[in-house]
Design an enzyme around this catalytic site. Structure first.
Site, PDB file in Angstrom:
ATOM      1  CD  GLU A   2     -38.006  27.870  -1.544  1.00 24.63           C
ATOM      2  OE1 GLU A   2     -38.267  26.829  -0.912  1.00 24.63           O
ATOM      3  OE2 GLU A   2     -38.416  28.083  -2.700  1.00 24.63           O
TER       4      GLU A   2
ATOM      5  N   GLY B  86     -40.566  20.242   4.095  1.00 23.41           N
ATOM      6  CA  GLY B  86     -40.987  19.641   5.355  1.00 23.41           C
ATOM      7  C   GLY B  86     -40.357  18.279   5.532  1.00 23.41           C
TER       8      GLY B  86
ATOM      9  CG  ASP C  45     -42.286  22.572   7.860  1.00 24.01           C
ATOM     10  OD1 ASP C  45     -43.021  21.590   7.705  1.00 24.01           O
ATOM     11  OD2 ASP C  45     -41.912  23.303   6.916  1.00 24.01           O
TER      12      ASP C  45
ATOM     13  CB  ILE D  19     -47.677  18.410   4.498  1.00 17.69           C
ATOM     14  CG1 ILE D  19     -47.886  17.988   3.037  1.00 17.69           C
ATOM     15  CG2 ILE D  19     -48.133  17.304   5.448  1.00 17.69           C
ATOM     16  CD1 ILE D  19     -49.329  17.794   2.648  1.00 17.69           C
TER      17      ILE D  19
ATOM     18  CG  MET E   5     -46.133  22.621  -1.950  1.00 19.71           C
ATOM     19  SD  MET E   5     -46.982  24.121  -1.406  1.00 19.71           S
ATOM     20  CE  MET E   5     -48.364  24.171  -2.548  1.00 19.71           C
ATOM     21  CD  GLU E   6     -42.497  24.474  -4.945  1.00 19.45           C
ATOM     22  OE1 GLU E   6     -43.498  25.092  -4.582  1.00 19.45           O
ATOM     23  OE2 GLU E   6     -41.611  24.053  -4.153  1.00 19.45           O
TER      24      GLU E   6
END
Length: 225
Positions: free
Chosen positions: A13, A79, A193, A149, A169-170
Site C-alpha cells: 500500500e 473491500g 475486491d 471479509i 482492518m485499520e
C-alpha cells in the site's frame, strides 16, 4: 513547515508512495520505520503500521507523539460493501467505526464515542482530487474488523447492521486514535475486491492497481493541503 502523516497497513500500500517520493530519511521508533520526505514545502511522513486494529492504533499514536502532524491520512485498499461501489473506485471516509464490537462499549465507557468523524477539509480535498483525475469516488462510512471479509453471508450481515461503503482492518483504529488526540484524519481507500465469495481472487488481481491509484490521490492531496 506543515507535516502530513500517511499510514498504510501493508508494504504494497506504500510502495508507490515511496517510489514517487524517492530517497527518504528513515527513523525507527517503537519498532516502526517512519519514512520522512520533503515535497512542495511540506514534510510527508509515511509508515507501514501492519495489519489490523492494534497495530494501526499503536502506530498512529507513535506517529502523533513523535512527528506532530497537522493531519493523518490512512491510505490503502479495502473491500467494497455498497452495491454502487466497484473495484478500483475510491471510498473516502465520512466516518469510521468497528464492525466487530458492540458500540455500547465505546459509547457508554471511555472514549464515549464509537463512530469517528473524518475531517471535512480532508474529505473534500480527496473528493476534489478524484474528480479532477476522473476517478469515481464515494463519500461514506468505512468499517473495520479483525478479519478479511470474503463471504457473501458475512458481508450481508455487516451491511444490514451498519450500511458501510467499504470494509478494512485499520481505519476505525486510526480514526479512534485521532479522535482521542483531536487530530484531523481521513481514510482514503481504493477498492480491490467486493468482500464477497470472490474476494480473495479479486484482491490478488487488483491489489497493485488499487494501491497505485490511492497513492496518486493521496500525494496529490498532500500538495494542496
Amino acid at each position: 513547515m506543515k507535516t502530513i502523516a500517511i499510514i498504510g497497513a501493508m508494504p504494497s500500500e506504500l510502495a508507490d508512495i515511496r517510489s514517487i517520493l524517492g530517497k527518504a530519511e528513515i527513523q525507527n521508533i517503537s519498532g516502526f520505520d517512519f519514512y520522512i520526505n520533503h515535497r512542495n514545502g511540506r514534510k510527508i511522513v509515511n509508515v507501514c503500521c501492519g495489519i489490523a486494529k492494534v497495530n494501526a492504533a499503536v502506530c498512529t499514536q507513535v506517529m502523533i507523539d513523535n512527528f506532530k502532524p497537522e493531519a493523518v491520512i490512512n491510505a490503502g485498499i479495502a473491500g467494497g460493501m455498497n452495491p454502487d461501489v466497484k473495484v478500483c473506485d475510491i471510498v473516502v471516509s465520512s466516518e469510521v467505526l468497528p464492525h466487530d464490537l458492540d458500540l455500547h462499549f465505546l459509547n457508554d465507557y471511555p472514549p464515549y464515542c464509537g463512530i469517528f468523524k473524518a475531517d471535512e477539509k480532508l474529505v473534500s480535498t480527496a473528493e476534489k482530487i478524484c474528480a479532477e483525475s476522473g476517478i469515481k469516488s464515494h463519500r461514506g462510512r468505512i468499517v473495520s474488523g479483525e478479519a478479511f471479509i470474503s463471504s457473501n453471508e458475512v458481508k450481508a450481515e455487516i451491511f444490514s447492521r451498519l450500511s458501510p461503503y467499504a470494509v478494512d482492518m485499520e481505519s476505525a483504529a486510526v480514526g479512534h486514535c485521532c479522535f482521542l488526540n483531536k487530530m484531523p484524519f481521513v481514510s482514503v481507500r481504493c477498492i480491490s475486491d467486493n468482500a464477497d465469495d470472490e474476494g480473495a481472487m479479486s484482491f490478488d488481481e487488483f491489489e497493485k492497481i488499487a494501491a497505485k491509484r490511492v497513492a496518486e490521490v493521496v500525494l496529490d492531496m498532500c500538495d494542496i493541503l
